[in-house]
Scaffold this motif. Sequence first.
Motif, short mmCIF file in Angstrom:
data_model
loop_
_atom_site.label_atom_id
_atom_site.label_comp_id
_atom_site.label_asym_id
_atom_site.label_seq_id
_atom_site.Cartn_x
_atom_site.Cartn_y
_atom_site.Cartn_z
N VAL A 176 0.84 -1.20 0.00
CA VAL A 176 0.00 0.00 0.00
C VAL A 176 0.87 1.25 0.00
CG1 VAL A 176 -1.67 1.34 1.33
CG2 VAL A 176 -1.97 -1.12 1.09
N ALA A 177 1.97 1.21 0.77
CA ALA A 177 2.89 2.36 0.80
C ALA A 177 3.46 2.63 -0.59
CB ALA A 177 4.00 2.10 1.81
N ASN A 178 3.79 1.56 -1.31
CA ASN A 178 4.33 1.72 -2.67
C ASN A 178 3.31 2.35 -3.61
OD1 ASN A 178 6.81 0.66 -1.95
ND2 ASN A 178 6.24 -1.44 -2.50
N TYR A 179 2.06 1.89 -3.53
CA TYR A 179 1.03 2.43 -4.41
C TYR A 179 0.71 3.89 -4.07
CZ TYR A 179 -0.03 -1.94 -6.82
OH TYR A 179 0.05 -3.05 -7.62
N LEU A 180 0.73 4.22 -2.78
CA LEU A 180 0.43 5.60 -2.37
C LEU A 180 1.67 6.50 -2.43
CD1 LEU A 180 -1.90 5.00 0.72
CD2 LEU A 180 -2.56 5.50 -1.64
N GLU A 181 2.86 5.87 -2.63
CA GLU A 181 4.13 6.61 -2.71
C GLU A 181 4.42 7.38 -1.43
OE1 GLU A 181 4.17 7.36 -7.56
OE2 GLU A 181 3.64 9.02 -6.22
N VAL A 182 4.33 6.64 -0.31
CA VAL A 182 4.67 7.22 0.99
C VAL A 182 5.59 6.24 1.73
CG1 VAL A 182 2.53 8.52 1.21
CG2 VAL A 182 2.64 6.20 2.12
N GLY A 183 6.23 6.74 2.79
CA GLY A 183 7.10 5.89 3.60
C GLY A 183 6.30 4.96 4.48
N LEU A 184 6.93 3.87 4.91
CA LEU A 184 6.25 2.88 5.76
C LEU A 184 5.79 3.49 7.07
CD1 LEU A 184 8.53 -0.25 5.24
CD2 LEU A 184 6.25 0.14 4.30
N ASN A 185 6.58 4.43 7.62
CA ASN A 185 6.25 5.02 8.91
C ASN A 185 5.88 6.49 8.79
OD1 ASN A 185 6.93 2.63 10.53
ND2 ASN A 185 9.03 3.07 9.89
N ALA A 186 5.53 6.91 7.57
CA ALA A 186 5.21 8.32 7.35
C ALA A 186 3.90 8.70 8.01
CB ALA A 186 5.14 8.60 5.85
N ASP A 187 3.84 9.94 8.54
CA ASP A 187 2.59 10.48 9.08
C ASP A 187 1.74 10.91 7.89
OD1 ASP A 187 1.78 12.99 11.63
OD2 ASP A 187 0.51 11.70 10.39
N LEU A 188 0.61 10.20 7.67
CA LEU A 188 -0.21 10.45 6.49
C LEU A 188 -0.83 11.84 6.50
CD1 LEU A 188 -1.94 6.95 6.30
CD2 LEU A 188 0.07 7.75 5.06
#
Length: 586
Positions: A550-562
Motif C-alpha cells: 500500500v505504501a508503494n502504491y500511495l508513494e509514501v514511507g512505511l512510517n510516514a505520518d499520512l
Amino acid sequence: DPPFESAESAGLVEAGVQEDPSAAAVAGAPQSAKTLRKKSKTGTQKIAELERPSAFEPRLGFDEAKEKDLPVIAQALAQVVAQQQAGTIFPNSKFNSISGGIRKKKSLNLPISFAEFNVEIVPAVREQLYIIRQEEHFGDFLHVLDKKGNDDIYLHPSELVELAAARNLDLEIAKATLAEAASKGSEEKESGRDDTKKDGEPKLDVYNVHDILMQVEELTERKRHISAQEIRAKVGLEEEVFWQYRHEISKLYRTFEKYDDDEDQNLTHTEAKLLLKHLGFQPYRKGTEAQYVQRILEESDEDGNGLVDFLEFLGLMNRIRGTQLERRRPGLLKKYKLNKSFGAEERSRKLEERCVDMQLNDVVEILNSIGVKLPEGSEGLVKQVVDEVGSDLAALYFCELEDITQRVVERLQSDATQFILEMVEVLGLSTNVFAEYQYAFDQCAREPCGGVSFKAVKKALELRMGREVNPVLVEDLYFEIRSHPEKTISIEDFFRLLHLAASPKHMFTKELLFTLHEVPPKKLREILRIFRVAEDFILKISFEDLVEHVANYLEVGLNADLREELSDRVTNVRQLVAYATKKANS
C-alpha cells in the motif's frame, strides 16, 4: 634581582617560548620571546606606580621545586622517555606540553636534564608570565572596582570567582585557590597579622588578585591538558587530529557526552543536530545550511549505521565550519581591506603575508558590520577569543580574523544554548521533544536568537498538533507564561509555552501519528483492490507485506505520518480510502 645568575641560565631566558600549538598550555600566548619581553616591559612600566617590591619568589632550590612540581613533570617526562628511550629533554624535542618548546641557540647546545628543566625553566616561565599578565589582571581589577561604584579598593571572593568565570577559567580551581588563600589569611591573623575584612573575608587587593589568577590560570591549563590527553586516549584520536582540535577538544567531548543519551559513544542524527545547534551551527533553520547539514550528516556516517561517533562528528563539524567560512569570507575580507594600515603594505605581497594594525574595538565593529549579533558588553568575550587564538592585534593576519570571527559566533550560540539546556533539564524534556521544540522555533524565528510573533506561535502549535487551534486558547497560554500576545517571545518562553500546551491541563495534546500501521488489514486490502491487484495475492500476503505494498502504491514511507505526507488532507481511514480511489483513477 635578575631571574638567573649564570650566563648559561641567561641563555635559557633568552631562549623564550617557541611559537607552536602547545605553547599556550604553559605561556598562555604563542608569541616569540622578543614580543614577550617587549610586552613585559610595557606592563612593568604601566604598573610601576603601585610601588610594590618584587613579588617573585626566591629562586627555588631543587628540594623545594621537587615538592611543588616534580610529580607533574615526572609523569610527563615518563611519557617522553617511553617514546624516545632517553632520559633527558633535548631543546628540539617534541616535549612541548611542558616546556613550550625551547629554541636551540649557541648558548644552549647541550641537553636539558630533568633537574635543570624543573629548577631553571619552569620558574623562568612563571616569572616571565607574572610580568606579562600583570597589566591585564590590573585592568580587570579596576574594571570590577568601577562596576562597584564605591570607594572600596578590595575585591570580595565572589567577585574574584566571577572574574575567573569571565576569563573562562576553571571555577572549582578558583574556589579551591581562594579557600587556600583564606586559610593562609586565618593563620596570619592568629599570628598577629590581620589581613581580613570586618566580615572575616580575606582582603583581595590588586596584588592578591594577580597572584591568585596566576595560580588559577596555570592549574586550569594543566587540568585541561590532562583532560585532553585522556580524551585522546579514550577516543583513539590520531596525533594530527588531536592537535587540530586540542584547544577545544575537552569542551567538544563534554558537550558530545551531554547529547549521548544512552552513553554508547555514538549520536543518533537527531542528537547530532542538537549538538551542532549547541555549537553554533544552524541544522534546523530554513535555507541551504540546514539542507547542507543533513546531506553531510548522511555522508559523515561512514559505516552507514545511522550513528555518528566522536571522530565522525569532528569531521562533520570541520566541513560545516569550512562552508561557513567560505560564505562569510567576501564580506569579512572587504572590511579587513578597509583598514588604513592595509594599504600601507606592499600590494605585490600575497594576502596571507599581509597584516593590519587593529584595536579591539575595530574587531568588534567588523563583527557587527557582517551581521554577528554581539550583545552589549561583549568586548570581554572578543578579547578572550583573541587571547585564545594568540593573535597580536597590532599585526593581525586575515586568517586570524577569520578564526576569531568563527569562534565568537560559536561561543555566542553555545552560551545561549547552554541556558536552553538547563531549562530543558528543568522541564524534563526528552531529546526527541527538545529537537521538535528547537526545530519549531528555528522555523518560526527570523533570527537564530530573535523572537517569535503570536502568528508564528499559533502556526507552530498547529503543525505540532496536526489541526487548527483556537486563537483565544493560544492567548491564554501567553498569559500563563506572563507574556502578551502583541509581544514577541524569546526561545525560553517559546519552549515553556509549547511544554504548557502539551500538558493535560490544556487541549493541545499532540495527536498520535497516523501511519499505515494504524490502518486495519481489511482496509489495506480494500485499498489494494482499488489499484486492481489480484485477489489471490491480496488474500495470501501478511500484514507487513500489506503495509509495504500500500505504501508503494500511495508513494509514501512505511512510517510516514499520512497527515503530513499526502497532498490531500487525510486524518482518518475513510479519507485515506477516498484518497487512494482518487490516486488510482488519476
